[in-house]
Design a protein around this motif. Structure first.
Motif, PDB file in Angstrom:
ATOM      1  N   MET A 136       0.987 -18.130   8.006  1.00 44.59           N
ATOM      2  CA  MET A 136       2.313 -17.535   7.827  1.00 44.59           C
ATOM      3  C   MET A 136       2.507 -16.333   8.753  1.00 44.59           C
ATOM      4  SD  MET A 136       3.935 -19.298   5.420  1.00 44.59           S
ATOM      5  CE  MET A 136       3.619 -20.360   4.001  1.00 44.59           C
ATOM      6  N   LEU A 137       1.501 -15.487   8.863  1.00 36.73           N
ATOM      7  CA  LEU A 137       1.603 -14.307   9.724  1.00 36.73           C
ATOM      8  C   LEU A 137       1.688 -14.701  11.192  1.00 36.73           C
ATOM      9  CD1 LEU A 137      -0.934 -11.954   7.919  1.00 36.73           C
ATOM     10  CD2 LEU A 137       1.544 -11.630   8.060  1.00 36.73           C
ATOM     11  N   ASP A 138       0.995 -15.765  11.570  1.00 32.36           N
ATOM     12  CA  ASP A 138       1.027 -16.226  12.955  1.00 32.36           C
ATOM     13  C   ASP A 138       2.439 -16.656  13.364  1.00 32.36           C
ATOM     14  OD1 ASP A 138      -0.386 -17.100  15.455  1.00 32.36           O
ATOM     15  OD2 ASP A 138       0.345 -19.058  14.810  1.00 32.36           O
ATOM     16  N   SER A 139       3.246 -17.064  12.390  1.00 36.64           N
ATOM     17  CA  SER A 139       4.599 -17.546  12.691  1.00 36.64           C
ATOM     18  C   SER A 139       5.607 -16.409  12.848  1.00 36.64           C
ATOM     19  CB  SER A 139       5.078 -18.488  11.577  1.00 36.64           C
ATOM     20  OG  SER A 139       5.299 -17.779  10.373  1.00 36.64           O
ATOM     21  N   LEU A 140       5.173 -15.167  12.556  1.00 35.62           N
ATOM     22  CA  LEU A 140       6.084 -14.026  12.598  1.00 35.62           C
ATOM     23  C   LEU A 140       5.830 -13.155  13.823  1.00 35.62           C
ATOM     24  CD1 LEU A 140       5.838 -12.906   8.858  1.00 35.62           C
ATOM     25  CD2 LEU A 140       7.608 -14.354   9.889  1.00 35.62           C
ATOM     26  N   ALA A 141       6.851 -12.465  14.269  1.00 34.65           N
ATOM     27  CA  ALA A 141       6.707 -11.451  15.325  1.00 34.65           C
ATOM     28  C   ALA A 141       6.372 -10.136  14.629  1.00 34.65           C
ATOM     29  CB  ALA A 141       7.999 -11.331  16.122  1.00 34.65           C
ATOM     30  N   LEU A 142       5.135  -9.685  14.747  1.00 32.37           N
ATOM     31  CA  LEU A 142       4.670  -8.524  13.984  1.00 32.37           C
ATOM     32  C   LEU A 142       4.714  -7.209  14.761  1.00 32.37           C
ATOM     33  CD1 LEU A 142       1.567 -10.123  12.209  1.00 32.37           C
ATOM     34  CD2 LEU A 142       3.918  -9.940  11.369  1.00 32.37           C
ATOM     35  N   GLU A 143       4.898  -7.269  16.060  1.00 31.52           N
ATOM     36  CA  GLU A 143       4.862  -6.051  16.861  1.00 31.52           C
ATOM     37  C   GLU A 143       5.927  -5.055  16.403  1.00 31.52           C
ATOM     38  OE1 GLU A 143       4.831  -4.606  21.553  1.00 31.52           O
ATOM     39  OE2 GLU A 143       4.873  -6.738  21.041  1.00 31.52           O
ATOM     40  N   ASN A 144       5.486  -3.818  16.177  1.00 33.06           N
ATOM     41  CA  ASN A 144       6.350  -2.710  15.737  1.00 33.06           C
ATOM     42  C   ASN A 144       6.928  -2.902  14.336  1.00 33.06           C
ATOM     43  OD1 ASN A 144       6.006  -1.320  18.209  1.00 33.06           O
ATOM     44  ND2 ASN A 144       7.619  -2.580  19.140  1.00 33.06           N
ATOM     45  N   LYS A 145       6.433  -3.894  13.594  1.00 35.36           N
ATOM     46  CA  LYS A 145       6.881  -4.100  12.224  1.00 35.36           C
ATOM     47  C   LYS A 145       5.995  -3.300  11.260  1.00 35.36           C
ATOM     48  CE  LYS A 145      10.180  -6.901  13.356  1.00 35.36           C
ATOM     49  NZ  LYS A 145      10.128  -8.336  13.117  1.00 35.36           N
ATOM     50  N   LYS A 146       6.527  -3.017  10.094  1.00 34.47           N
ATOM     51  CA  LYS A 146       5.795  -2.300   9.051  1.00 34.47           C
ATOM     52  C   LYS A 146       5.253  -3.337   8.064  1.00 34.47           C
ATOM     53  CE  LYS A 146       8.731   1.804   9.498  1.00 34.47           C
ATOM     54  NZ  LYS A 146       9.545   1.265  10.628  1.00 34.47           N
ATOM     55  N   ILE A 147       3.926  -3.383   7.925  1.00 42.15           N
ATOM     56  CA  ILE A 147       3.258  -4.409   7.128  1.00 42.15           C
ATOM     57  C   ILE A 147       2.508  -3.749   5.972  1.00 42.15           C
ATOM     58  CG2 ILE A 147       1.698  -6.396   7.191  1.00 42.15           C
ATOM     59  CD1 ILE A 147       3.991  -6.599   9.216  1.00 42.15           C
ATOM     60  N   LEU A 148       2.656  -4.320   4.782  1.00 41.49           N
ATOM     61  CA  LEU A 148       1.899  -3.871   3.612  1.00 41.49           C
ATOM     62  C   LEU A 148       1.005  -5.013   3.144  1.00 41.49           C
ATOM     63  CD1 LEU A 148       1.232  -1.953   1.259  1.00 41.49           C
ATOM     64  CD2 LEU A 148       3.283  -2.829   0.082  1.00 41.49           C
ATOM     65  N   ASP A 149      -0.308  -4.761   3.083  1.00 38.45           N
ATOM     66  CA  ASP A 149      -1.297  -5.744   2.642  1.00 38.45           C
ATOM     67  C   ASP A 149      -1.815  -5.304   1.277  1.00 38.45           C
ATOM     68  OD1 ASP A 149      -3.307  -7.602   2.360  1.00 38.45           O
ATOM     69  OD2 ASP A 149      -4.533  -6.885   4.035  1.00 38.45           O
ATOM     70  N   VAL A 150      -1.380  -6.007   0.234  1.00 38.30           N
ATOM     71  CA  VAL A 150      -1.750  -5.651  -1.138  1.00 38.30           C
ATOM     72  C   VAL A 150      -2.926  -6.512  -1.576  1.00 38.30           C
ATOM     73  CG1 VAL A 150      -0.946  -5.444  -3.520  1.00 38.30           C
ATOM     74  CG2 VAL A 150       0.650  -5.064  -1.623  1.00 38.30           C
ATOM     75  N   GLY A 151      -4.049  -5.875  -1.901  1.00 39.44           N
ATOM     76  CA  GLY A 151      -5.275  -6.599  -2.201  1.00 39.44           C
ATOM     77  C   GLY A 151      -5.958  -6.987  -0.907  1.00 39.44           C
ATOM     78  N   CYS A 152      -6.279  -5.976  -0.103  1.00 39.46           N
ATOM     79  CA  CYS A 152      -6.701  -6.224   1.288  1.00 39.46           C
ATOM     80  C   CYS A 152      -8.064  -6.888   1.428  1.00 39.46           C
ATOM     81  CB  CYS A 152      -6.658  -4.929   2.098  1.00 39.46           C
ATOM     82  SG  CYS A 152      -7.588  -3.553   1.393  1.00 39.46           S
ATOM     83  N   GLY A 153      -8.923  -6.817   0.392  1.00 36.76           N
ATOM     84  CA  GLY A 153     -10.209  -7.500   0.460  1.00 36.76           C
ATOM     85  C   GLY A 153     -11.062  -7.032   1.624  1.00 36.76           C
ATOM     86  N   SER A 154     -11.401  -7.945   2.521  1.00 35.41           N
ATOM     87  CA  SER A 154     -12.199  -7.604   3.700  1.00 35.41           C
ATOM     88  C   SER A 154     -11.383  -6.882   4.763  1.00 35.41           C
ATOM     89  CB  SER A 154     -12.788  -8.877   4.316  1.00 35.41           C
ATOM     90  OG  SER A 154     -11.739  -9.685   4.854  1.00 35.41           O
ATOM     91  N   GLY A 155     -10.062  -6.892   4.617  1.00 40.92           N
ATOM     92  CA  GLY A 155      -9.187  -6.283   5.620  1.00 40.92           C
ATOM     93  C   GLY A 155      -8.743  -7.242   6.699  1.00 40.92           C
TER      94      GLY A 155
END
Length: 276
Positions: A136-155
């Motif tokens: 799912m993340l690979d399908s998005l343009a993430l550059e300069n976006k604000k991302i929240l990872d809840v339950g990050c696990g290994s990171g």
């Protein structure tokens, strides 16, 4: 060096990833994955490990309302290069522009390399729920976006987003997960912008702030958290860690959002929503 070590082969027909994570927590040693199970190798008495896993299994059965068929096989083996054998058993994962691999594999120049060694915190990319999030993340343009990872696990997902030049916030209620994420940041030569032990109540002022919120947690926890509040208008919510039979419950909880995508990998569902 001791001439022999103890091994415990564990096989289960359900919730194997939770058992594996528990085994890592108990032993604080790497384990080898095998079909429908894993192998623990240790100089400690495996009877105590076996008892802890049996008790943990009873707790899972009680919470999930499902029986788990659990098998054990104990042995004592000669201490011969099993660490090297283990290294060869851990394979890299490649998808889209990402190449996820442990430290003993070389980088691929044409890929975004993410280094994750097997450790106590869940998330090497191979599990169906983690892999679903990666897709799912690979399908998005993430550059300069604000991302929240809840339950990050290994990171792994936080590091992936950071390597795509996003602003990344990460949290987990488990101190081991936060420590693992911080260690993996160093291995990957990235700095996550904000990381903390805890959950969403610590950043209430950031509701509506994030372009993408991703949470790879069990379905009951996803339902209990106000994850959609932290997604800005037009943003994306990615949810995983959902067994197929609980998908409808999650869809009902987030029915105020527009479903963008859904995929099932090895009985684990990953969902993506848009907040209008």
């Amino acid at each position: 060096m001791d001439p022999c070590y103890n091994s415990l082969i564990v096989k289960a027909d359900n919730f194997l990833w939770l058992l594996k994570d528990k085994a890592l927590e108990i032993t604080k040693e790497a384990i080898e994955e095998i079909e429908n199970g894993f192998i623990i190798r240790t100089f400690s008495d495996v009877r105590d490990i076996r008892l802890e896993l049996q008790n943990f299994t009873k707790n899972i059965e009680s919470v999930m309302g499902q029986e788990i068929s659990l098998e054990f096989k104990e042995a004592q083996e000669k201490n011969q290069d099993w660490i090297e054998k283990y290294y060869h058993s851990v394979s890299p994962l490649e998808y889209g522009k990402f190449y996820i691999h442990p430290t003993w594999y070389a980088n691929k120049k044409e890929k975004i390399n993410i280094i994750i060694d097997p450790a106590l915190a869940f998330g090497s990319g191979h599990h169906g729920s983690t892999f679903g999030c990666i897709k799912m993340l690979d399908s998005l343009a993430l550059e300069n976006k604000k991302i929240l990872d809840v339950g990050c696990g290994s990171g792994i997902l936080s590091i992936l987003a950071k390597k795509c030049k996003a602003e990344v916030w990460s949290c987990d209620t488990d101190s081991i997960a936060v420590e693992s994420t911080q260690a993996n940041m160093l291995k990957n030569n990235v700095t996550i912008d904000t990381i903390w032990q805890g959950s969403l109540e610590m950043i209430k002022e950031k509701e509506g702030y994030f372009d993408v919120v991703v949470a790879n947690i069990l379905a009951d926890v996803l339902i209990a958290l106000p994850l959609d509040r932290f997604v800005k208008k037009g943003g994306v919510l990615i949810l995983s860690g959902i067994l197929e039979k609980y998908e409808s419950k999650v869809l009902d909880k987030f029915k105020n959002l527009k479903k963008l995508n859904g995929e099932t990998i090895e009985e684990w569902v990953t969902l993506a929503f848009n907040k209008n």
